[in-house]
Design an enzyme around this catalytic site. Sequence first.
Site, PDB file in Angstrom:
ATOM      1  N   THR A  62       0.809  -1.223   0.000  1.00  0.00           N
ATOM      2  CA  THR A  62       0.000   0.000   0.000  1.00  0.00           C
ATOM      3  C   THR A  62       0.844   1.277   0.000  1.00  0.00           C
ATOM      4  O   THR A  62       0.314   2.351  -0.262  1.00  0.00           O
ATOM      5  CB  THR A  62      -0.852   0.052   1.280  1.00  0.00           C
ATOM      6  OG1 THR A  62       0.042  -0.047   2.398  1.00  0.00           O
ATOM      7  CG2 THR A  62      -1.861  -1.086   1.330  1.00  0.00           C
ATOM      8  N   HIS A 101       6.163  22.261  -0.749  1.00  0.00           N
ATOM      9  CA  HIS A 101       5.778  22.840   0.546  1.00  0.00           C
ATOM     10  C   HIS A 101       6.377  22.110   1.747  1.00  0.00           C
ATOM     11  O   HIS A 101       6.610  22.725   2.777  1.00  0.00           O
ATOM     12  CB  HIS A 101       4.245  22.831   0.705  1.00  0.00           C
ATOM     13  CG  HIS A 101       3.553  23.870  -0.117  1.00  0.00           C
ATOM     14  ND1 HIS A 101       2.227  24.214   0.061  1.00  0.00           N
ATOM     15  CD2 HIS A 101       4.016  24.654  -1.130  1.00  0.00           C
ATOM     16  CE1 HIS A 101       1.894  25.158  -0.803  1.00  0.00           C
ATOM     17  NE2 HIS A 101       2.962  25.433  -1.549  1.00  0.00           N
TER      18      HIS A 101
HETATM   19  C1  RB5 Z   1       2.526  -7.160   3.022  1.00  0.00           C
HETATM   20  O1  RB5 Z   1       1.570  -8.153   2.848  1.00  0.00           O
HETATM   21  C2  RB5 Z   1       1.865  -5.815   3.203  1.00  0.00           C
HETATM   22  O2  RB5 Z   1       1.231  -5.757   4.445  1.00  0.00           O
HETATM   23  C3  RB5 Z   1       2.856  -4.694   3.039  1.00  0.00           C
HETATM   24  O3  RB5 Z   1       3.446  -4.755   1.778  1.00  0.00           O
HETATM   25  C4  RB5 Z   1       2.303  -3.293   3.141  1.00  0.00           C
HETATM   26  O4  RB5 Z   1       1.200  -3.118   2.321  1.00  0.00           O
HETATM   27  C5  RB5 Z   1       2.085  -2.794   4.509  1.00  0.00           C
HETATM   28  O5  RB5 Z   1       1.634  -1.672   4.743  1.00  0.00           O
END
Ligand code: RB5
Length: 150
Positions: A66, A97
């Site tokens: 993510t 900024h």
């Molecule tokens: C791994 O599965 C995942 O949790 C990691 O890559 C990340 O997204 C964590 O924030």
Amino acid sequence: MIALACDHGGIDLKDAAIEVLNELGLEYKDFGTDSHESCDYPVYGARAAKAVASGECEKGIILCGTGVGIGIAANKVKGIRCVICTDTFSARMSRLHNNANMIALGSRVLGSELAKELLRVWLTTDFSYDERHIRRVDMIMDIEAGKEIE
Ligand code: RB5
């Protein structure tokens, strides 16, 4: 020198990041990981963040599923201002900024073309050096240092 690191969840964006670094003629240091084998993102976020905080690397690009976990981990290292980013406006403003010195992207969130565009924008935008933005970034660093800011 740009620090580059990812976990197994972010590794699918690593080639895209390297493509942009090559395109812009920027040298990079790869802090791993190198496979899809499950690993702990804080390890890789911290490796890249410490290299940026120490001055060994000027900026850092970190990748996880993510962008969130590895970005939060990097922001725990003193001196790091890591933007967790999914849009080009924030990528640009985080440099202009906030003088962000790291960017975290998620390979389960972004397609490789958008990720490359985010990196192009982020890597080619300078801090504004405007007085009010200098003051506010200094205040962020004062919070980190445990100082009162009001
Ligand atoms: C791994 O599965 C995942 O949790 C990691 O890559 C990340 O997204 C964590 O924030």
